[in-house]
Enzyme design. Structure first.
Site, PDB file in Angstrom:
ATOM      1  N   HIS A 116       0.848  -1.197   0.000  1.00 51.22           N
ATOM      2  CA  HIS A 116       0.000   0.000   0.000  1.00 51.22           C
ATOM      3  C   HIS A 116       0.882   1.244   0.000  1.00 51.22           C
ATOM      4  CE1 HIS A 116      -2.370   3.219   1.919  1.00 51.22           C
ATOM      5  NE2 HIS A 116      -3.271   2.784   1.070  1.00 51.22           N
ATOM      6  N   ASP A 165      -9.412  -1.487   0.419  1.00 50.94           N
ATOM      7  CA  ASP A 165      -8.706  -0.327  -0.130  1.00 50.94           C
ATOM      8  C   ASP A 165      -8.896  -0.217  -1.645  1.00 50.94           C
ATOM      9  OD1 ASP A 165      -6.495   1.778   0.645  1.00 50.94           O
ATOM     10  OD2 ASP A 165      -5.934   0.921  -1.285  1.00 50.94           O
TER      11      ASP A 165
END
Ligand SMILES: NC(=O)c1ccc[n+]([C@@H]2O[C@H](COP(=O)([O-])OP(=O)(O)OC[C@H]3O[C@@H](n4cnc5c(N)ncnc54)[C@H](OP(=O)(O)O)[C@@H]3O)[C@@H](O)[C@H]2O)c1
Length: 639
Positions: free
Chosen positions: A73, A236
């Site tokens: 991420h 996400d």
């Protein structure tokens, strides 16, 4: 990262909150065995406190596999823990207390970033989850220096099943979304450089008048073992489509708060294909819904607020954390070596004579070479002195390959202050000392036998009688004390920012070469008024010339050899009528020639060629521009 909603959220005040809080407390008081409590739960860790009182506490240290996964991420290029990780922690907590039930996280705030880009240096972060039963507020923090805790996210936790909305009608939504983008195009063009499972948007649709988006996230296989990691990723990824139609896709995006996060299904086992659907209402507030393969609703996010970083802002903030300087600290450990052979250099009638160590040296501990110290000569004489010293030092390396240890001594200048332990050793500030230190560092890279570089202030023989038995490869002896170099975090003045504008005049040595001409066009794009490009030939390639003509900067190509100490002053003198009125704002020293070889294969000629353009060039640029109010000075180097 969540897409920013376009309206302000109002705090969600649930009428049934008090009742729900009681549910949190009531259920959490279910008696549990101590073995059960000590068993680590993924993303929740181990319970730390007793089960009386109003607070529940868990501590968690991510394992290597989890960290590896989560470092996929990125915001911009920076690895940081996704906000969805906090949601997964809440999920693990609810599951541990209440089993498989839906829940609501309301008034979610993301307060500070948990960076994952320093894990190799600092070790995995210790994360703490604290649930206050009286308020049903969950806080997630991590330990920072000196036992203090930094809070990253806080949210109200309500174990309540939200009502699911109707199933997703993909075909109908697509009709309202006239544009689409495939995953590969999407990730090649956005600012957040996601990796691994955080890079799994297969296709997105959007671009309609209402701001609606649809996203398809698809993984190669179902995840059965590390469901918590997979959930972190798809929670996400489902927010990604909003980035594409935000109008700021090249910037790093982040989420700052969410009004309510409804988890409709607690244990999400079906996790290979997920759809996300963002609807924006008449008040411009977005609601993002996630659907499983069967098109039934899994998660709903209401009132997300977020933002965008300017391109490169977060990266430069992180880079500044990794700037170090050298502090010279005193060291007391000393042992005298038994036998040191001193060798030196003589420069007689244009010929360099270097004394070699004898071939057999049974009782020899070290060969010490007096490499010379600061030269007070100016201009060309100084350059010659530097080269002679360097050439001699190189011969010593080549002649003494079998020595048990090789030391290079350089005398400190009188400018060295004994009390100033944090400054550079004086000899490293001089050019002969610095270049020999560079040569010694190269020698250390090439040979397992470690040559030592040290600078000596005062009586050399007396100092050598008590040479420290240190592993440090560089040291300085000043007034009876030994100093060794230690890295420390650089203390940067606040507000130091790279200037975005590059106005005025810039001098680029090697400006006709590859990197020099790239630098020239880069400067021209950023508003440089005039550019002086210097090289020995003074010839610009056709493509560079075209690029320069296309820009607005005035470019002057000059012939000059920067290894000639007078070349730069001469150039300034000759070009001043042409460039009258321009102020020199930047120096870019990209002149250089390659004569790569390991030290045993180097010769005086190859050394001279490389050293001339790089070191003598830098020195004469420094002298010529010392009085100019420069905005920047960049020296192009190679590692
Ligand atoms: N390219 C890379 O991948 C790379 C990687 C790391 C570091 N660097 C560093 O960046 C520098 C520039 O690289 P580059 O790829 O642009 O090299 P390049 O294309 O070979 O250009 C070198 C330039 O320097 C000029 N030059 C050489 N000696 C000079 C002297 N004594 N006085 C004035 N000008 C001189 C050359 O022109 P004339 O021959 O006409 O003088 C040419 O314009 C290198 O020296 C190296 O330190 C490059």
């Amino acid at each position: 990262a969540l897409p920013p909603a376009r309206s302000h959220s109002t705090r969600c005040v649930s009428s049934s909150r008090l009742v729900l809080r009681r549910r949190v407390s009531g259920l959490s008081q279910t008696p549990r065995s101590s073995t059960e409590l000590r068993r680590p739960v993924p993303f929740l860790g181990v319970s730390q406190a007793g089960w009386d009182g109003d607070e529940r506490l868990w501590e968690l240290t991510f394992n290597a596999a989890e960290l590896d996964f989560l470092r996929g991420h990125r915001v911009g290029k920076v690895k940081l823990l996704p906000g969805t990780c906090y949601i997964e922690m809440a999920r693990a907590l609810v599951h541990s207390l209440h089993g498989d039930t839906g829940f609501v996280l309301s008034d979610v705030t993301f307060q500070s970033i948990l960076f994952l880009d320093e894990v190799e240096l600092t070790g995995p972060p210790v994360v703490r989850l604290t649930l206050d039963l009286a308020t049903a507020r969950l806080a997630i923090s991590s330990s920072v220096e000196a036992g203090s805790w930094d809070t990253h996210a806080a949210m109200d936790l309500i174990p309540r099943q939200a009502d699911a909305t109707a199933n997703l009608e993909v075909a109908t939504v697509k009709q309202r979304c006239p544009e689409s983008v495939d995953g590969a195009t999407f990730y090649a063009n956005i600012g957040n450089q996601y990796e691994g499972e955080f890079r799994q948007l297969k296709k997105a649709w959007g671009g309609g008048a209402t701001g609606e988006t649809l996203g398809l996230v698809e993984y190669a296989r179902h995840e059965k073992e590390h469901v918590h990691l997979r959930s972190c990723a798809w929670l996400d990824v489902c927010t990604h489509p909003g980035i594409w139609w935000s109008g700021r896709r090249a910037q790093g995006s982040f989420a700052s708060s969410v009004r309510a996060y409804h988890i409709l299904k607690a244990g999400v086992a079906a996790n290979r294909v997920i759809w996300s659907h963002l609807c924006v209402d008449v008040r411009r507030e977005g609601t993002l819904r996630y659907y499983g393969e069967s098109m039934s609703e899994l998660v709903r996010i209401e009132g997300a607020q977020g933002g965008f970083f300017e391109v490169g802002w977060l990266e430069s903030r992180r880079a500044r954390r990794h700037m170090y300087d050298v502090q010279w600290a005193s060291h007391t450990d000393r042992v005298a070596p038994a036998h040191v052979l001193h060798v030196g250099s003589r420069y007689v009638a244009g010929m360099l004579h270097v004394t070699a160590a004898p071939a057999t040296h049974d009782r020899l501990d070290a060969v010490a070479f007096a490499a010379g110290g600061a030269s007070t000569a100016a201009g060309g004489a100084h350059s010659t002195a530097q080269l002679v010293a360097l050439d001699a030092a190189m011969s010593v390396v080549q002649l003494n390959v079998d020595s048990p240890a090789l030391w290079f001594l350089s005398s400190a200048s009188s400018a060295s202050s004994a009390s100033d332990a944090s400054s550079q050793p004086a000899s490293l500030g001089t050019h002969s000392g610095a270049s020999i230190a560079g040569l010694v560092r190269c020698a250390r890279q090439e040979s397992a036998r470690v040559p030592l570089f040290f600078t000596v202030a005062g009586n050399v023989t007396a100092h050598l009688a008590c040479v420290p038995s240190l592993l440090d490869p560089e040291l300085e002896m000043r007034c009876d004390a030994v100093h060794v170099p230690r890295l420390r975090k650089a203390l940067l003045r606040g507000g130091q920012q790279a200037s975005s504008g590059m106005d005025g005049m810039h001098l680029i040595t090697g400006g006709t070469g590859g990197l020099g001409s790239l630098t020239a066009s880069w400067l021209a794009e950023r508003g440089a008024a005039s550019l002086i490009l210097v090289s020995r030939s003074g010839e610009v390639s056709e493509s560079s010339a075209r690029q320069l003509v296309a820009g607005e900067a005035k470019a002057l190509v000059c012939r000059g050899d920067v290894s000639d100490a007078v070349a730069i002053p001469r150039l300034f003198a000759f070009s001043s009528p042409t460039l009258e009125g321009c102020t020199l704002r930047g120096v870019w020293h990209a002149a250089g020639v390659l004569a790569d070889a390991t030290l045993p294969r180097q010769t005086s000629t190859t050394l001279r060629r490389v050293f001339g353009s790089k070191a003598i060039g830098s020195h004469s640029l420094h002298r010529a521009c010392a009085a100019q109010p420069l905005q920047c000075c960049a020296l192009f180097s190679s590692v």
